[in-house]
Design an enzyme around this catalytic site. Structure first.
Site, PDB file in Angstrom:
ATOM      1  N   LYS A 267     -39.287  39.157 -18.031  1.00  0.00           N
ATOM      2  CA  LYS A 267     -38.679  39.843 -16.889  1.00  0.00           C
ATOM      3  C   LYS A 267     -39.763  40.402 -15.974  1.00  0.00           C
ATOM      4  O   LYS A 267     -40.858  40.709 -16.430  1.00  0.00           O
ATOM      5  CB  LYS A 267     -37.824  41.020 -17.391  1.00  0.00           C
ATOM      6  CG  LYS A 267     -36.532  40.623 -18.080  1.00  0.00           C
ATOM      7  CD  LYS A 267     -35.756  41.849 -18.515  1.00  0.00           C
ATOM      8  CE  LYS A 267     -34.472  41.475 -19.230  1.00  0.00           C
ATOM      9  NZ  LYS A 267     -33.495  40.768 -18.386  1.00  0.00           N
ATOM     10  N   ARG A 341     -26.396  36.517 -26.134  1.00  0.00           N
ATOM     11  CA  ARG A 341     -25.370  35.568 -26.594  1.00  0.00           C
ATOM     12  C   ARG A 341     -25.800  34.871 -27.870  1.00  0.00           C
ATOM     13  O   ARG A 341     -24.972  34.504 -28.703  1.00  0.00           O
ATOM     14  CB  ARG A 341     -25.040  34.590 -25.457  1.00  0.00           C
ATOM     15  CG  ARG A 341     -26.193  33.746 -25.008  1.00  0.00           C
ATOM     16  CD  ARG A 341     -25.983  33.153 -23.616  1.00  0.00           C
ATOM     17  NE  ARG A 341     -26.218  34.126 -22.554  1.00  0.00           N
ATOM     18  CZ  ARG A 341     -26.108  33.861 -21.254  1.00  0.00           C
ATOM     19  NH1 ARG A 341     -25.741  32.655 -20.850  1.00  0.00           N
ATOM     20  NH2 ARG A 341     -26.339  34.796 -20.353  1.00  0.00           N
TER      21      ARG A 341
HETATM   22  N1  BES Z   1     -29.998  42.396 -21.144  1.00  0.00           N
HETATM   23  C1  BES Z   1     -29.895  41.481 -20.074  1.00  0.00           C
HETATM   24  C2  BES Z   1     -28.749  41.802 -19.103  1.00  0.00           C
HETATM   25  C3  BES Z   1     -28.853  43.091 -18.348  1.00  0.00           C
HETATM   26  C4  BES Z   1     -29.368  43.112 -17.073  1.00  0.00           C
HETATM   27  C5  BES Z   1     -28.382  44.271 -18.874  1.00  0.00           C
HETATM   28  C6  BES Z   1     -29.431  44.301 -16.353  1.00  0.00           C
HETATM   29  C7  BES Z   1     -28.448  45.457 -18.177  1.00  0.00           C
HETATM   30  C8  BES Z   1     -28.969  45.465 -16.903  1.00  0.00           C
HETATM   31  C9  BES Z   1     -29.678  40.077 -20.610  1.00  0.00           C
HETATM   32  O1  BES Z   1     -30.260  39.813 -21.838  1.00  0.00           O
HETATM   33  C10 BES Z   1     -30.308  39.138 -19.632  1.00  0.00           C
HETATM   34  O2  BES Z   1     -31.496  39.168 -19.498  1.00  0.00           O
HETATM   35  N2  BES Z   1     -29.487  38.336 -18.971  1.00  0.00           N
HETATM   36  C11 BES Z   1     -29.970  37.430 -17.999  1.00  0.00           C
HETATM   37  C12 BES Z   1     -29.275  36.113 -18.231  1.00  0.00           C
HETATM   38  C13 BES Z   1     -29.858  34.991 -17.456  1.00  0.00           C
HETATM   39  C14 BES Z   1     -31.241  34.656 -17.969  1.00  0.00           C
HETATM   40  C15 BES Z   1     -28.943  33.795 -17.582  1.00  0.00           C
HETATM   41  C16 BES Z   1     -29.632  37.999 -16.621  1.00  0.00           C
HETATM   42  O3  BES Z   1     -28.587  38.631 -16.473  1.00  0.00           O
HETATM   43  O4  BES Z   1     -30.453  37.851 -15.733  1.00  0.00           O
HETATM   44 MN    MN Z   2     -32.279  39.184 -21.661  1.00  0.00          MN
END
Ligand code: BES
Ligand code: MN
Ligand code: ZN
Length: 489
Positions: A267, A341
């Site tokens: 990230k 997931r």
């Molecule tokens: N934990 C994150 C989602 C999240 C984002 C929670 C902001 C709280 C605040 C999750 O694991 C994630 O990184 N999701 C990605 C999925 C994508 C790679 C398909 C996302 O939402 O960007």
């Molecule tokens: Mn994630």
């Protein structure tokens, strides 16, 4: 947190007094007695401030009589709409109005005992704060109020009505503390340890480590965990409250990523610290189990949490890896940041095969996309069963923990087809929360199931009626209500 008590109506000689008032109501009971003792200063002030008792409206009258530091009139809104749930929300602001006082009483003597208990519950929920890591904060900057008394016409009835609400609030506090803890402290192993105190409430707690999970074939969860030196855990918590020897339990399953760096699909740095609360789904399940056991809920419930840390590292999972889940289905990991997931897939499969749930709900801070869709006002609700979805929506409205149903469907499911495996773990940007839910649905074997994407609601940047800014414990009260309304009949 203040100690809450219910007392017979009598005007105190010292401290603060809060007058909860419905719209247009005249001063009565203790409020009228205070006004009289103050030579009419209270009614004059309310008149001058045009206090009408509208929801959230408040007026402070400093030192209306000798000994009394202040009197706060707090509006509860229209009497006709003041049901138990509205009273709980209205009770939240009682706490910030009184927390700086040395002693305080809420003059709720003209209200029904059930409403008094709910006002108290709202105030208690709002009072939670987390000061463990503050060592230099001055005492005067912290709340002073240690005890909060509610004067009630029927104090015994209010006290009895408050007991289960207090148990639920204590569950909420467990969740908030877990969610607020920093990620260097709250590793998967530490989070599992913090489930053990639930045994004192009568909850069976079983902790599984990587060896056991390997035997169970948890290739998806272990794939996420393998980049971290902090070992994963799964915790299974069982509450048998039905009194029946053999029964089908309901299952709650939580995503517990104690920190989500994204892994190799790392990230961006800005705001990454927020990913300490990527374990909120699991934190909610743990607090919910404490709430249900704490109020001796008459039903059988199993709570399961998958606890991992998602880190990059020499042994971390790569984009392109194919993992085999506990169900036997294979997954091509396109993006290591779509890890929640993967964790849920194995834990849900375990829940179904070991516990045969009547129905189940999973909670996860699963997608940023749900925040784009619904903001911070509603969680995303996905379900393969309309009755379950309706019941969850209703419990959400009742508790003020709102959710909004999102669609599922075959055409979305096509987005996660893989060229090499049974599925891939991302479906592209369009409908990102929906394709995440489609992924989970592939592991529920057609059982009644709902999924709450709580990425937008687990944490709040601002104060809310019954939750100060920070961890909200969204879902504990909603699911407690769902169980109370449909499983304890
Ligand atoms: N934990 C994150 C989602 C999240 C984002 C929670 C902001 C709280 C605040 C999750 O694991 C994630 O990184 N999701 C990605 C999925 C994508 C790679 C398909 C996302 O939402 O960007
Ligand atoms: Mn994630
Ligand atoms: Zn995550």
């Amino acid at each position: 947190m203040p100690e809450i008590s219910f007392i017979k109506p009598a005007l105190p000689k010292t401290g603060a007094i809060l007058l909860p008032m419905t719209e247009g109501a005249a001063l009565a009971g203790l409020a009228a007695a205070l006004d009289e003792a103050a030579g009419g200063a209270v009614s004059r002030a309310l008149e001058a401030a045009q206090f009408k008792g509208r929801k959230g409206q408040s007026v402070t009258i400093w030192a209306p009589v000798a000994g009394i530091t202040k009197c706060v009139a707090l509006g509860l809104g229209k009497a006709e709409t003041l049901d138990a749930d509205a009273a709980e929300q209205a009770g939240g602001p009682i706490w910030p109005a009184l927390s700086a006082e040395a002693s305080a009483m809420v003059a709720a003597d003209v209200l029904d005992a059930a409403l008094v208990a709910r006002l108290a519950s709202g105030a208690m929920l709002r009072s939670w704060r987390f000061d463990r890591y503050r060592t230099t904060m001055k005492a005067e900057d912290k709340p002073k109020l240690g005890k909060l008394a509610f004067a009630a016409g029927n104090a015994a009835a209010a006290r009895a009505a408050f007991a289960p609400l207090k148990a639920v609030a204590e569950g909420v506090f467990i969740t908030r503390e877990l969610v607020a803890e920093p990620p260097n402290v709250l590793t998967p192993a530490e989070m599992a340890e913090r489930c053990k105190p639930l045994e004192k409430l009568g909850v069976g707690v079983e902790i599984l480590g990587p060896k056991e999970m390997k035997k169970l074939g948890f290739g998806a969860l272990l794939g996420v965990a393998q980049g971290s030196v902090n070992e994963p855990r799964m915790v299974v918590m069982r509450w048998n409250g039905s009194g029946k020897k053999k029964s089908q339990p309901i299952c709650f399953i939580g995503k517990g990523v104690t920190f989500d760096t994204g892994g190799i699909s790392i990230k961006p740095a800005g705001g990454m610290e927020d990913m300490k609360w990527d374990m909120a789904g699991a934190g909610t399940v743990i607090g919910l189990m404490a709430a249900l056991a704490g109020r001796r809920a008459k039903c059988d419930v199993v709570g399961l949490v998958g606890l991992v840390e998602n880190m990059p590292g020499g042994n971390a999972q790569r984009p392109g890896d194919v993992v085999t889940t506990a169900s036997g289905q294979t997954v091509e990991v396109i993006n290591t940041d779509a890890e929640g997931r993967l964790v849920l897939a194995d834990v849900i499969h375990y829940a179904i095969t070991k516990h045969d749930p009547k129905w189940m709900v999973d909670l996860a801070t699963l997608t940023g996309a749900i925040i784009i869709a619904l903001g911070h006002e509603h969680a995303g609700l996905f379900a393969n069963n309309d009755d379950l979805a309706r019941n969850i929506e209703a419990a959400g409205r009742a508790t003020g923990e709102l959710c909004w149903r999102m669609p599922l469907g075959d055409s979305y499911d096509k987005q996660i087809k893989s060229d090499i495996a049974d599925m891939k773990n991302v479906g592209g940007r369009p409908g990102g929360s929906i394709t995440a839910a489609q992924f989970i649905q592939r592991f529920v074997q057609g059982r009644p199931w709902a999924h709450l994407d709580i990425a937008g609601t687990a944490w709040s940047a601002k104060d809310l009626p019954v939750s100060a800014k920070g961890a909200t414990a969204y879902g504990v009260r909603l699911l407690d209500r769902l169980v109370a309304d449909h499983e304890e009949g």
